[in-house]
Design a protein around this motif. Structure first.
Motif, PDB file in Angstrom:
ATOM      1  N   HIS A  51       0.828  -1.200   0.000  1.00 39.07           N
ATOM      2  CA  HIS A  51       0.000   0.000   0.000  1.00 39.07           C
ATOM      3  C   HIS A  51       0.864   1.252   0.000  1.00 39.07           C
ATOM      4  CE1 HIS A  51      -3.845  -2.066   1.671  1.00 39.07           C
ATOM      5  NE2 HIS A  51      -3.290  -2.734   0.688  1.00 39.07           N
ATOM      6  N   GLY A  52       0.389   2.283  -0.650  1.00 33.74           N
ATOM      7  CA  GLY A  52       1.109   3.551  -0.713  1.00 33.74           C
ATOM      8  C   GLY A  52       0.632   4.367  -1.883  1.00 33.74           C
ATOM      9  N   GLY A  53       1.491   5.209  -2.409  1.00 37.18           N
ATOM     10  CA  GLY A  53       1.119   6.071  -3.519  1.00 37.18           C
ATOM     11  C   GLY A  53       2.354   6.627  -4.197  1.00 37.18           C
ATOM     12  N   PRO A  92      -9.590   4.265  -6.606  1.00 32.42           N
ATOM     13  CA  PRO A  92      -9.932   3.294  -5.554  1.00 32.42           C
ATOM     14  C   PRO A  92      -8.838   2.274  -5.254  1.00 32.42           C
ATOM     15  CG  PRO A  92     -10.917   2.635  -7.627  1.00 32.42           C
ATOM     16  CD  PRO A  92     -10.250   3.972  -7.870  1.00 32.42           C
ATOM     17  N   TYR A  93      -7.635   2.469  -5.781  1.00 30.91           N
ATOM     18  CA  TYR A  93      -6.578   1.480  -5.606  1.00 30.91           C
ATOM     19  C   TYR A  93      -5.712   1.799  -4.396  1.00 30.91           C
ATOM     20  CZ  TYR A  93      -8.115   0.859 -10.377  1.00 30.91           C
ATOM     21  OH  TYR A  93      -8.884   0.694 -11.488  1.00 30.91           O
ATOM     22  N   LYS A  94      -5.071   0.751  -3.873  1.00 31.84           N
ATOM     23  CA  LYS A  94      -4.212   0.905  -2.699  1.00 31.84           C
ATOM     24  C   LYS A  94      -2.749   0.608  -2.997  1.00 31.84           C
ATOM     25  CE  LYS A  94      -7.971  -0.365   0.365  1.00 31.84           C
ATOM     26  NZ  LYS A  94      -8.518  -1.380   1.264  1.00 31.84           N
ATOM     27  N   ARG A  97       2.532   0.315  -6.328  1.00 29.70           N
ATOM     28  CA  ARG A  97       3.032   0.022  -7.678  1.00 29.70           C
ATOM     29  C   ARG A  97       2.051   0.474  -8.765  1.00 29.70           C
ATOM     30  NH1 ARG A  97       6.012  -5.816  -7.386  1.00 29.70           N
ATOM     31  NH2 ARG A  97       7.553  -5.252  -5.804  1.00 29.70           N
ATOM     32  N   ALA A  98       0.767   0.425  -8.497  1.00 31.77           N
ATOM     33  CA  ALA A  98      -0.225   0.908  -9.476  1.00 31.77           C
ATOM     34  C   ALA A  98      -0.042   2.402  -9.688  1.00 31.77           C
ATOM     35  CB  ALA A  98      -1.640   0.598  -8.997  1.00 31.77           C
ATOM     36  N   TYR A  99       0.137   3.129  -8.605  1.00 33.79           N
ATOM     37  CA  TYR A  99       0.327   4.583  -8.702  1.00 33.79           C
ATOM     38  C   TYR A  99       1.662   4.919  -9.366  1.00 33.79           C
ATOM     39  CZ  TYR A  99      -3.822   5.140  -5.864  1.00 33.79           C
ATOM     40  OH  TYR A  99      -5.112   5.104  -5.417  1.00 33.79           O
ATOM     41  N   VAL A 100       2.688   4.136  -9.074  1.00 38.89           N
ATOM     42  CA  VAL A 100       3.992   4.355  -9.716  1.00 38.89           C
ATOM     43  C   VAL A 100       3.871   4.112 -11.222  1.00 38.89           C
ATOM     44  CG1 VAL A 100       6.343   3.456  -9.926  1.00 38.89           C
ATOM     45  CG2 VAL A 100       5.384   3.904  -7.659  1.00 38.89           C
TER      46      VAL A 100
END
Length: 129
Positions: A51-53, A92-94, A97-100
């Motif tokens: 989890h992160g951003g 809605p993601y946690k 890696r998705a945000y990166v």
């Protein structure tokens, strides 16, 4: 009465109409690439990672592109004087890696147009520096 008008220097975030149009198109293309990259990442990997951003950081807050971001109210100054945007807030993601992935796609799109930026990521309960 001999009144004089005093002129004080005012720092303004001025950008030419041509630059505003060109940079708005760049922003739109980068935003689209970012959103697509996040969706592809989540489809392929799920949202079960750390989890992160992440955020995009611009070292030159005086560049025309960053001035456009300022005028549009996108982003904020960092403690080090850079400009930071958290362009994927509200998704809605946690997974960090998705945000990166989204921020990487945004930066790659900017690099195609010679605009310098980098990605900073952070773990849950922290934020970009």
């Amino acid at each position: 009465m001999n009144a004089q008008i005093l002129h004080f220097p005012v720092q303004q975030d001025v950008i030419s109409p041509a630059d505003a149009t060109a940079h708005s198109e760049i922003l739109s293309a980068a935003w689209d690439a970012s959103m697509e990259a996040v969706q592809v990442f989540v489809q392929e990997n799920g949202d079960n990672r750390e989890h992160g951003g992440a955020c995009v950081v611009f070292e030159d807050p005086d560049s025309a592109f960053v001035r456009l971001l300022m005028i549009k109210g996108i982003g904020e100054h960092t403690k080090t004087g850079e400009w930071r945007i958290s362009l994927l807030q509200g998704l809605p993601y946690k997974s960090r890696r998705a945000y990166v992935a989204g921020c990487d796609a945004f930066v790659k799109e900017l690099e195609l147009r010679d605009i310098s930026a980098r990605v900073d990521s952070f773990a849950k309960a922290k934020e970009c520096l």
